[in-house]
Design a protein around this motif. Structure first.
Motif, PDB file in Angstrom:
ATOM      1  N   PRO A   1       0.774  -1.266   0.020  1.00 45.71           N
ATOM      2  CA  PRO A   1      -0.314  -0.339   0.137  1.00 45.71           C
ATOM      3  C   PRO A   1       0.667   1.375   0.027  1.00 45.71           C
ATOM      4  O   PRO A   1       0.409   2.139  -0.450  1.00 45.71           O
ATOM      5  N   ASP A   2       1.658   1.426   0.831  1.00 47.49           N
ATOM      6  CA  ASP A   2       2.518   2.347   0.724  1.00 47.49           C
ATOM      7  C   ASP A   2       3.132   2.595  -0.586  1.00 47.49           C
ATOM      8  O   ASP A   2       3.675   3.906  -0.841  1.00 47.49           O
ATOM      9  N   ASP A   3       3.302   1.912  -1.676  1.00 45.42           N
ATOM     10  CA  ASP A   3       4.429   1.984  -2.674  1.00 45.42           C
ATOM     11  C   ASP A   3       3.094   2.684  -3.650  1.00 45.42           C
ATOM     12  O   ASP A   3       3.231   2.994  -4.378  1.00 45.42           O
ATOM     13  N   TYR A   4       2.018   1.874  -3.688  1.00 45.30           N
ATOM     14  CA  TYR A   4       0.602   2.462  -4.585  1.00 45.30           C
ATOM     15  C   TYR A   4       0.109   4.027  -4.223  1.00 45.30           C
ATOM     16  O   TYR A   4      -0.295   4.798  -5.235  1.00 45.30           O
ATOM     17  N   ALA A   5       0.941   4.343  -2.732  1.00 42.71           N
ATOM     18  CA  ALA A   5       0.831   5.524  -2.448  1.00 42.71           C
ATOM     19  C   ALA A   5       1.752   6.509  -3.048  1.00 42.71           C
ATOM     20  O   ALA A   5       1.514   7.423  -3.321  1.00 42.71           O
ATOM     21  N   LEU A   6       2.574   6.124  -3.824  1.00 43.88           N
ATOM     22  CA  LEU A   6       3.339   6.841  -4.352  1.00 43.88           C
ATOM     23  C   LEU A   6       2.994   7.497  -6.198  1.00 43.88           C
ATOM     24  O   LEU A   6       3.870   7.973  -6.311  1.00 43.88           O
ATOM     25  N   GLY A   7       2.029   6.836  -6.125  1.00 40.74           N
ATOM     26  CA  GLY A   7       0.813   7.162  -7.610  1.00 40.74           C
ATOM     27  C   GLY A   7       1.732   6.460  -8.821  1.00 40.74           C
ATOM     28  O   GLY A   7       2.761   6.871  -9.349  1.00 40.74           O
TER      29      GLY A   7
END
Length: 217
Positions: free
Chosen positions: A176-182
């Protein structure tokens, strides 16, 4: 400072059996120094042969595997739009969370894993056999073989299987943290954009450097 030549033999809808055939009939003829396999859940959950047989005959080849899975809003939109806007429907369907949908029909306390559900046991057995054949082909040629796990839902038996059978295993999951990077193409298309591919490539590179299969530079 090191020149690398990468040949991408990835193909939509291929499962581990088609990947084995690609390696045997084409890949090894390129005299590779390293073989990488990105393993995804459809390696066992959507066997290519089953899909082709269904399309050719109009009948599912293993009707005993059919399980009615409840829809969520995304899978419902996919099915509803297929007759008129199939591409849009398909992209919307990628937002469907299969794990949550399956969990709704499992007995209380039973955990969902793709390799134990529906066609999963048959597909997983077939996939394991193909993975062992890929391992053996690479060993015969003296070529390192590394499997990168991107399964979603997770194929929980995969890491243990690889350890047991001497297959180099590396997780390559997005968090999820990766996806938060756009890192997605758009809210509709969850595939990685250039930034996402760069992130995955760097993790892949670090894993291969750690295994001394690539130079540190």
């Amino acid at each position: 400072s090191t020149r690398l030549e990468v040949v991408n033999t990835g193909h939509p809808k291929y499962d581990t059996n088609q990947e084995l055939a690609m390696l045997r009939e084409t890949g090894l003829g390129l005299d590779p120094d390293l073989v990488l396999l990105v393993y995804v859940t459809n390696d066992l959950a959507e066997p290519t042969r089953d899909t082709c047989e269904h399309l050719l005959t109009g009948r599912p080849p293993h009707p005993e595997d059919k399980v009615e899975i409840p829809d969520d809003v995304w899978s419902w939109l996919d099915a509803t739009l297929q007759p008129v806007l199939p591409a849009i429907g398909k992209m919307l369907g990628t937002w469907s969370d299969m794990g949550v949908r399956v969990q709704r029909i499992l007995p209380a306390g039973e955990h969902y894993a793709p390799e134990t559900f529906g066609a999963g046991p048959r597909g997983w057995a077939r996939s394991q056999k193909a993975l062992l054949a890929i391992r053996d082909l690479c060993r015969e040629r003296g070529v390192p073989f590394v499997l990168f796990d991107t399964t979603l839902p997770r194929v929980e038996s995969l890491p243990g299987f690889c350890r047991q059978h001497g297959i180099a295993y590396e997780p390559l999951f997005l968090t999820p943290d990766d996806y938060a990077l756009g890192i997605k193409n758009s809210w509709l298309d969850s595939h990685c954009n250039a930034r996402g591919h760069g992130l995955l490539l760097e993790r892949l590179r670090r894993a291969l450097v750690r295994r001394k299969l690539l130079p540190a530079d």
